[in-house]
Write an enzyme that holds these catalytic residues in place. Structure first.
Site, short mmCIF file in Angstrom:
data_model
loop_
_atom_site.label_atom_id
_atom_site.label_comp_id
_atom_site.label_asym_id
_atom_site.label_seq_id
_atom_site.Cartn_x
_atom_site.Cartn_y
_atom_site.Cartn_z
N GLU A 42 -7.20 42.75 15.92
CA GLU A 42 -6.28 42.59 14.80
C GLU A 42 -5.37 43.81 14.64
O GLU A 42 -4.18 43.67 14.35
CB GLU A 42 -7.05 42.34 13.50
N TYR A 125 -3.62 42.06 4.81
CA TYR A 125 -3.68 41.09 5.90
C TYR A 125 -4.88 41.35 6.81
O TYR A 125 -5.66 40.42 7.11
CB TYR A 125 -2.41 41.10 6.75
N ASP A 143 0.21 35.82 8.04
CA ASP A 143 1.00 36.69 8.90
C ASP A 143 2.37 36.06 9.10
O ASP A 143 2.70 35.03 8.50
CB ASP A 143 0.28 36.95 10.23
N CYS A 198 6.03 26.65 16.76
CA CYS A 198 6.99 26.87 15.68
C CYS A 198 7.51 28.31 15.73
O CYS A 198 7.39 29.07 14.78
CB CYS A 198 6.33 26.57 14.33
N CYS A 208 5.35 19.40 18.29
CA CYS A 208 4.67 19.85 17.07
C CYS A 208 3.79 18.73 16.51
O CYS A 208 4.26 17.59 16.36
CB CYS A 208 5.69 20.28 16.02
#
Length: 315
Positions: A42, A125, A143, A198, A208
């Site tokens: 992360e 986050y 995010d 996306c 999608c």
């Protein structure tokens, strides 16, 4: 506006099903990956593409498989191993977080977002993402990729607002599944959809899984409300700082300030790998004041230290 929270269950089913079939095979997603491995991923993935993170993450985990293993070494080694991932202060934050985990949490990654927020360099986050992906907790993870999917599919906008706002957070909270396991899957799925389909510049709407629900597509794909500012690199202080850091990472010992500031006539830098980063630094032809500014910034940020023998990575 497109599908709201009332249509959330259908969005959950379709996007999570897509993720199950299309998710990238990444080592920090494997069942056997430790919470520390997820924590490291992360931090490394912030503003850095997966393709660049993968080899560094693998080398990092082989060398430092636990927080205590990293905390036992000087912070300069973390900076050296960080290589060219960019934003090297993240390496210092990882080292500081590992030190705090070792001292305050028995060498383990804390499990709750509240505890994670007590670690140096950990923000909202990261705390939510680690609590979700490492410990299966129900957390609202938001995010850039997730924000973009929400903005298009639900808000009908080409791009989210330039900065995260309260309305976006309320929408993310409303869309989050109530079940812990489903919430973790949802966080990962929407993030992956934003990363692979996306995308910001060339969305692949034809593949999608929620195309027929997308408010942005239904509205005719209106243009963004603003033009995102690209980050320049050539000639910037960041480029010079990065070049100086490359010299310090490669050096076998302290580097004289005069060597960094030049001018220096390198006859054959290819003959000595240690000279190649120095040659690259001088090839930038950065003004003296910019070089001095870069050195001062690195010292202030504790990415480098200066001794009587010269500049080096933190000991």
């Amino acid at each position: 506006m497109g599908p709201g929270p009332q249509q959330a269950p259908q969005l959950h089913t379709e996007i999570i099903s897509w993720f199950t079939a299309n998710a990238r095979d990444l080592p920090w997603r494997e069942a056997g990956c430790s919470p520390w491995g997820i924590f490291v991923s992360e931090i490394m993935l912030q503003q850095t593409p997966v393709v660049r993170v993968l080899p560094v993450w693998e080398q990092w985990m082989a060398r430092w498989p636990t927080p205590a293993a990293l905390a036992a070494e000087p912070s300069g080694e973390a900076v050296r191993a960080w290589g060219r991932l960019g934003y090297p202060r993240r390496a210092l934050r990882l080292h500081a977080a590992a030190t705090a985990m070792t001292a305050d949490f028995g060498g383990r990654v804390p499990e709750t977002s509240a505890e994670l927020l007590t670690l140096p360099g950990v923000g909202t986050y990261t705390a939510a993402a680690v609590a979700s992906f490492a410990f299966g907790r129900r957390e609202t993870v938001v995010d850039t990729n997730i924000r973009r999917v929400h903005a298009r599919a639900v808000g009908g906008k080409a791009l989210p607002a330039p900065a995260l706002n309260a309305a976006e957070m309320r929408l993310a909270v409303a869309l989050l599944p109530d079940d812990d396991a489903a919430s973790v899957a949802w966080n990962a799925s929407v993030m992956e959809l934003g990363a692979l389909v996306c995308t910001a510049r060339s969305p692949k709407c034809e593949v999608c899984p929620v195309l027929r629900h997308c408010a942005w597509v239904a509205a005719g794909k209106p243009a963004p409300d603003y033009i995102p500012k690209g980050q320049s690199w050539a000639g910037t202080d960041r480029q010079v700082r990065g070049a100086v850091m490359a010299v310090l990472r490669q050096a076998r010992g302290p580097v004289l300030r005069t060597l960094l500031l030049g001018p220096l006539d390198l006859v054959a830098p290819e003959a000595d790998p240690e000279l190649a980063p120095l040659a690259a630094l001088h090839a930038l032809n950065a003004p003296a004041e910019q070089l001095e500014r870069a050195l001062a910034g690195l010292l202030t940020d504790r990415l480098a230290e200066e001794t009587e023998s010269g500049l080096q990575l933190p000991a």
